[in-house]
Design a protein around this motif. Structure first.
Motif, PDB file in Angstrom:
ATOM      1  N   LYS A 176       0.847  -1.193   0.000  1.00  0.00           N
ATOM      2  CA  LYS A 176       0.000   0.000   0.000  1.00  0.00           C
ATOM      3  C   LYS A 176       0.881   1.240   0.000  1.00  0.00           C
ATOM      4  CE  LYS A 176      -3.567  -2.251   2.848  1.00  0.00           C
ATOM      5  NZ  LYS A 176      -4.281  -2.199   4.161  1.00  0.00           N
ATOM      6  N   ASN A 177       0.442   2.273  -0.720  1.00  0.00           N
ATOM      7  CA  ASN A 177       1.183   3.535  -0.748  1.00  0.00           C
ATOM      8  C   ASN A 177       0.830   4.335   0.504  1.00  0.00           C
ATOM      9  OD1 ASN A 177       0.115   3.025  -3.865  1.00  0.00           O
ATOM     10  ND2 ASN A 177       2.298   3.426  -3.683  1.00  0.00           N
ATOM     11  N   LEU A 178       1.768   4.380   1.434  1.00  0.00           N
ATOM     12  CA  LEU A 178       1.501   4.969   2.749  1.00  0.00           C
ATOM     13  C   LEU A 178       2.588   5.969   3.141  1.00  0.00           C
ATOM     14  CD1 LEU A 178       0.554   1.643   4.584  1.00  0.00           C
ATOM     15  CD2 LEU A 178      -1.043   3.468   3.939  1.00  0.00           C
ATOM     16  N   PRO A 179       2.257   6.906   4.036  1.00  0.00           N
ATOM     17  CA  PRO A 179       3.289   7.820   4.552  1.00  0.00           C
ATOM     18  C   PRO A 179       4.383   7.022   5.250  1.00  0.00           C
ATOM     19  CG  PRO A 179       1.084   8.575   5.164  1.00  0.00           C
ATOM     20  CD  PRO A 179       0.921   7.198   4.599  1.00  0.00           C
ATOM     21  N   ILE A 180       5.591   7.538   5.223  1.00  0.00           N
ATOM     22  CA  ILE A 180       6.723   6.789   5.751  1.00  0.00           C
ATOM     23  C   ILE A 180       6.606   6.557   7.251  1.00  0.00           C
ATOM     24  CG2 ILE A 180       8.243   8.750   6.239  1.00  0.00           C
ATOM     25  CD1 ILE A 180       9.135   5.307   4.663  1.00  0.00           C
ATOM     26  N   GLU A 181       5.796   7.344   7.959  1.00  0.00           N
ATOM     27  CA  GLU A 181       5.609   7.146   9.394  1.00  0.00           C
ATOM     28  C   GLU A 181       4.830   5.869   9.696  1.00  0.00           C
ATOM     29  OE1 GLU A 181       6.337  11.248   8.333  1.00  0.00           O
ATOM     30  OE2 GLU A 181       4.692   9.915   7.732  1.00  0.00           O
ATOM     31  N   ASP A 185      13.348   6.643  -4.887  1.00  0.00           N
ATOM     32  CA  ASP A 185      12.760   5.671  -3.968  1.00  0.00           C
ATOM     33  C   ASP A 185      11.513   6.238  -3.294  1.00  0.00           C
ATOM     34  OD1 ASP A 185      14.786   3.224  -3.547  1.00  0.00           O
ATOM     35  OD2 ASP A 185      15.957   5.039  -3.804  1.00  0.00           O
ATOM     36  N   THR A 186      11.621   7.454  -2.777  1.00  0.00           N
ATOM     37  CA  THR A 186      10.488   8.040  -2.071  1.00  0.00           C
ATOM     38  C   THR A 186       9.347   8.357  -3.035  1.00  0.00           C
ATOM     39  OG1 THR A 186      11.379  10.300  -2.229  1.00  0.00           O
ATOM     40  CG2 THR A 186      12.022   8.991  -0.321  1.00  0.00           C
ATOM     41  N   LYS A 187       9.691   8.787  -4.248  1.00  0.00           N
ATOM     42  CA  LYS A 187       8.652   9.071  -5.247  1.00  0.00           C
ATOM     43  C   LYS A 187       7.922   7.802  -5.654  1.00  0.00           C
ATOM     44  CE  LYS A 187      11.151  13.028  -7.171  1.00  0.00           C
ATOM     45  NZ  LYS A 187      11.923  13.532  -8.342  1.00  0.00           N
ATOM     46  N   GLN A 188       8.676   6.730  -5.897  1.00  0.00           N
ATOM     47  CA  GLN A 188       8.064   5.465  -6.292  1.00  0.00           C
ATOM     48  C   GLN A 188       7.212   4.881  -5.169  1.00  0.00           C
ATOM     49  OE1 GLN A 188       8.238   5.430  -9.684  1.00  0.00           O
ATOM     50  NE2 GLN A 188       8.911   3.308  -9.679  1.00  0.00           N
ATOM     51  N   ARG A 189       7.681   5.046  -3.925  1.00  0.00           N
ATOM     52  CA  ARG A 189       6.906   4.513  -2.799  1.00  0.00           C
ATOM     53  C   ARG A 189       5.529   5.172  -2.707  1.00  0.00           C
ATOM     54  NH1 ARG A 189       8.777   6.994   1.282  1.00  0.00           N
ATOM     55  NH2 ARG A 189       6.778   7.798   2.026  1.00  0.00           N
ATOM     56  N   ALA A 230       1.896   1.507  -7.483  1.00  0.00           N
ATOM     57  CA  ALA A 230       0.911   0.696  -6.772  1.00  0.00           C
ATOM     58  C   ALA A 230       1.215  -0.788  -6.879  1.00  0.00           C
ATOM     59  CB  ALA A 230      -0.482   0.978  -7.315  1.00  0.00           C
ATOM     60  N   SER A 231       0.827  -1.514  -5.864  1.00  0.00           N
ATOM     61  CA  SER A 231       0.918  -2.974  -5.881  1.00  0.00           C
ATOM     62  C   SER A 231      -0.083  -3.532  -6.885  1.00  0.00           C
ATOM     63  CB  SER A 231       0.615  -3.518  -4.479  1.00  0.00           C
ATOM     64  OG  SER A 231       0.437  -4.900  -4.499  1.00  0.00           O
ATOM     65  N   VAL A 232       0.293  -4.604  -7.558  1.00  0.00           N
ATOM     66  CA  VAL A 232      -0.604  -5.272  -8.519  1.00  0.00           C
ATOM     67  C   VAL A 232      -1.051  -6.593  -7.910  1.00  0.00           C
ATOM     68  CG1 VAL A 232      -0.813  -6.257 -10.830  1.00  0.00           C
ATOM     69  CG2 VAL A 232       0.583  -4.194 -10.466  1.00  0.00           C
ATOM     70  N   HIS A 233      -2.356  -6.737  -7.749  1.00  0.00           N
ATOM     71  CA  HIS A 233      -2.945  -7.958  -7.183  1.00  0.00           C
ATOM     72  C   HIS A 233      -2.368  -8.307  -5.816  1.00  0.00           C
ATOM     73  CE1 HIS A 233      -4.800  -8.397 -11.071  1.00  0.00           C
ATOM     74  NE2 HIS A 233      -3.646  -8.640 -11.677  1.00  0.00           N
ATOM     75  N   GLY A 234      -2.023  -7.266  -5.053  1.00  0.00           N
ATOM     76  CA  GLY A 234      -1.529  -7.498  -3.703  1.00  0.00           C
ATOM     77  C   GLY A 234      -0.096  -7.955  -3.598  1.00  0.00           C
ATOM     78  N   GLU A 235       0.584  -8.065  -4.736  1.00  0.00           N
ATOM     79  CA  GLU A 235       1.988  -8.470  -4.706  1.00  0.00           C
ATOM     80  C   GLU A 235       2.851  -7.318  -4.180  1.00  0.00           C
ATOM     81  OE1 GLU A 235       3.527 -11.470  -5.441  1.00  0.00           O
ATOM     82  OE2 GLU A 235       1.436 -12.112  -5.293  1.00  0.00           O
ATOM     83  N   PRO A 236       3.861  -7.616  -3.364  1.00  0.00           N
ATOM     84  CA  PRO A 236       4.679  -6.531  -2.805  1.00  0.00           C
ATOM     85  C   PRO A 236       5.519  -5.834  -3.857  1.00  0.00           C
ATOM     86  CG  PRO A 236       5.638  -8.661  -2.268  1.00  0.00           C
ATOM     87  CD  PRO A 236       4.295  -8.943  -2.886  1.00  0.00           C
ATOM     88  N   VAL A 237       5.682  -4.544  -3.693  1.00  0.00           N
ATOM     89  CA  VAL A 237       6.564  -3.748  -4.544  1.00  0.00           C
ATOM     90  C   VAL A 237       7.914  -3.644  -3.837  1.00  0.00           C
ATOM     91  CG1 VAL A 237       6.956  -1.514  -5.635  1.00  0.00           C
ATOM     92  CG2 VAL A 237       4.620  -2.426  -5.441  1.00  0.00           C
ATOM     93  N   ILE A 238       8.965  -4.021  -4.538  1.00  0.00           N
ATOM     94  CA  ILE A 238      10.323  -3.960  -3.990  1.00  0.00           C
ATOM     95  C   ILE A 238      11.062  -2.824  -4.681  1.00  0.00           C
ATOM     96  CG2 ILE A 238      12.434  -5.232  -3.475  1.00  0.00           C
ATOM     97  CD1 ILE A 238       9.888  -6.460  -2.253  1.00  0.00           C
ATOM     98  N   LEU A 239      11.413  -1.804  -3.923  1.00  0.00           N
ATOM     99  CA  LEU A 239      12.130  -0.659  -4.467  1.00  0.00           C
ATOM    100  C   LEU A 239      13.637  -0.851  -4.296  1.00  0.00           C
ATOM    101  CD1 LEU A 239       9.888   2.199  -2.999  1.00  0.00           C
ATOM    102  CD2 LEU A 239       9.737   1.162  -5.273  1.00  0.00           C
TER     103      LEU A 239
END
Length: 374
Positions: A46-51, A84-88, A92-101
Motif C-alpha cells: 500500500k502507498n503509505l506515509p513513511i511514518e 525511492d520516495t517518489k516510487q513509494r 501501486a501494488s498489482v494484485h496485492g503483490e509486494p513492490v520492492i524498491l
C-alpha cells in the motif's frame, strides 16, 4: 508473500558470509546459493506515509532467477535516492503483490547468466539497476550485466553502494552538456543548482575533474561547508536571486547549467543566466509546462537527464553505463573522486530503510544515506 524470516541468515551455515580467502573455495561457496529458493526483502503493498510501519515492511519472497544477460547478486548494501520516495508514493501494488524498491546496490556475484561476459562468481559489483524490474532491497537481486560495474577495490561495499545512481546521473548530465573529461572543457563555467545532494556533490567533483569553474547553490552552514569540501569554487544562496549574487563575483552568464533541485522554480533564472549557445540539463520533472521560447533568442539547448532511460528502452549503447561505473571506480582508485556517503544505517531492515526514507524526505540531508548488511 511472507513476513521476514529471521532465521534465513542461519541457513547453509558459512555460505551466506562466504568469508573464504581461497578464491576457488570462495567461488564454490557462492555457487551453493542456488540451493536457496526464498529470500528476505523489504517492500510494501500500500502507498503509505513513511511514518506508517506498513509503508515499508520486512518480507520473505522467492529468490529471482537470472535471465541470460543477468547477474544474480547477493546484496550487501543499498542506498536511498529521491526516486525511492517518489516510487513509494506512486507505484501501486498489482494484485496485492509486494513492490520492492531500491535503485543502488553493492554486493557479490553469485550467479552469471549464459550470455554474460566480463564477470564471474565472487566479483564485487555495484550498480543502480532498472526501474522496470524489481529493486535492490532484497538479499539477492537479478540485474542486467550491461549496467553493472566492478566495485572500487579501495572502498567498503557500503561506501560503493552510495555511488552508482548519482555517479551515472552526474556523468550522463555532463555528457548532455557537452563536457569532456579529456581537458577540453577548461575555462568553462558550470552552475550546479542543488550542490549538496548526492547527485550535486558528484557533479561538483566530476566538473572539477573536467577542468570547469564550479558554481553551486547551498544555504545552511553545513551544506555550504560540504560543497566547498568537494570542490565548489563559488557557493550561492539558493534562497535568494542568483543573478545579483553571481554578478557580485564578476560573472554575468555561465556556459552550462545542471539543475538537481527544481526545474520550474529556477526556469526563468536559468534562461537569464545561460550564455548564448549554452546548454541546460535537469533531472527534476516539472509539474507544469516549461516555456522553451525563453531559450530561443540565445539558441540555448535544454535536455532532460534520466539515468534509467538506457535500461528502460534497452538502447544499443546500454553497456555505456557499465563502462561509466568502471571508469568511476578507476577515478576512485586514483584519488580523483570521493564517495559521498554521509550516513550508514545497520542492519538492512524495514525499520532502518524507513528511517533513511524519512531523512531523505526531510530535505535536510547532504550526501548519501546507505543501509547495510542483512
Amino acid at each position: 508473500m511472507k513476513r521476514r524470516n529471521k532465521n534465513l541468515n542461519l541457513l547453509l551455515p558459512g555460505v551466506l558470509s562466504c568469508s573464504i580467502s581461497n578464491a576457488q573455495a570462495r567461488a564454490g561457496c557462492l555457487n551453493s546459493f542456488k540451493e536457496i529458493t526464498m529470500m528476505n526483502a523489504i517492500g510494501y503493498t500500500k502507498n503509505l506515509p513513511i511514518e506508517n510501519p506498513e509503508s515499508l515492511m520486512d518480507l520473505q519472497i522467492a529468490k529471482p532467477e537470472p535471465r541470460p544477460k543477468d547477474l544474480l547478486v547477493k546484496v550487501h548494501s543499498v542506498s536511498v535516492n529521491p526516486v525511492d520516495t517518489k516510487q513509494r508514493k506512486r507505484k501501486a501494488s498489482v494484485h496485492g503483490e509486494p513492490v520492492i524498491l531500491g535503485y543502488d546496490a553493492a554486493g557479490t556475484v553469485v550467479e552469471v547468466g549464459s550470455e554474460v561476459s566480463g564477470f564471474k562468481v565472487g566479483d564485487e559489483v555495484y550498480y543502480a539497476g532498472d526501474i522496470t524490474r524489481a529493486g535492490t532491497n532484497s538479499q539477492f537481486h537479478a540485474v542486467d550485466a550491461r549496467i553493472v560495474g566492478h566495485a572500487p577495490r579501495s572502498l567498503k561495499l557500503a561506501e560503493s553502494a552510495g555511488l552508482p545512481l548519482t555517479a551515472l546521473t552526474a556523468y550522463e548530465a555532463l555528457e548532455h552538456l557537452g563536457i569532456s573529461f579529456s581537458g577540453t572543457s577548461n575555462e568553462k563555467t558550470i552552475l550546479i543548482i542543488g550542490g549538496a545532494g548526492g547527485v550535486g556533490t558528484m557533479a561538483i567533483q566530476m566538473a572539477k575533474l573536467a577542468g570547469l569553474k564550479v558554481i553551486t547553490t547551498a544555504s545552511r552552514p553545513e551544506t555550504v561547508s560540504w560543497v566547498k569540501e568537494f570542490g565548489a569554487d563559488i557557493v550561492l544562496d539558493h534562497r535568494q536571486d542568483l543573478k545579483p549574487q553571481l554578478e557580485g563575483y564578476g560573472i554575468r552568464e555561465v556556459d552550462v547549467i545542471f539543475n538537481t533541485a527544481n526545474t520550474t522554480a529556477y526556469w526563468k533564472q536559468m534562461a537569464d543566466l545561460i550564455k548564448p549557445f549554452g546548454k541546460i540539463s535537469s533531472i527534476v520533472e516539472s509539474p507544469e509546462p516549461i516555456d522553451l521560447t525563453l531559450l530561443m533568442m540565445k539558441s540555448a539547448t535544454f535536455s532532460w537527464e534520466l539515468m534509467f532511460t538506457r535500461s528502460m528502452f534497452q538502447t544499443p549503447d546500454m553497456s555505456h553505463q557499465g563502462e561509466i561505473l568502471d571508469e568511476v571506480a578507476e577515478w576512485i582508485e586514483q584519488g580523483k573522486l570521493r564517495h559521498t556517503v554521509s550516513q550508514i544505517l545497520k542492519p538492512l531492515t524495514a525499520a532502518n530503510l524507513r528511517k533513511a526514507h524519512a531523512l531523505l524526505e526531510s530535505g535536510k540531508g547532504r550526501g548519501k544515506i546507505v543501509v547495510s548488511e542483512w
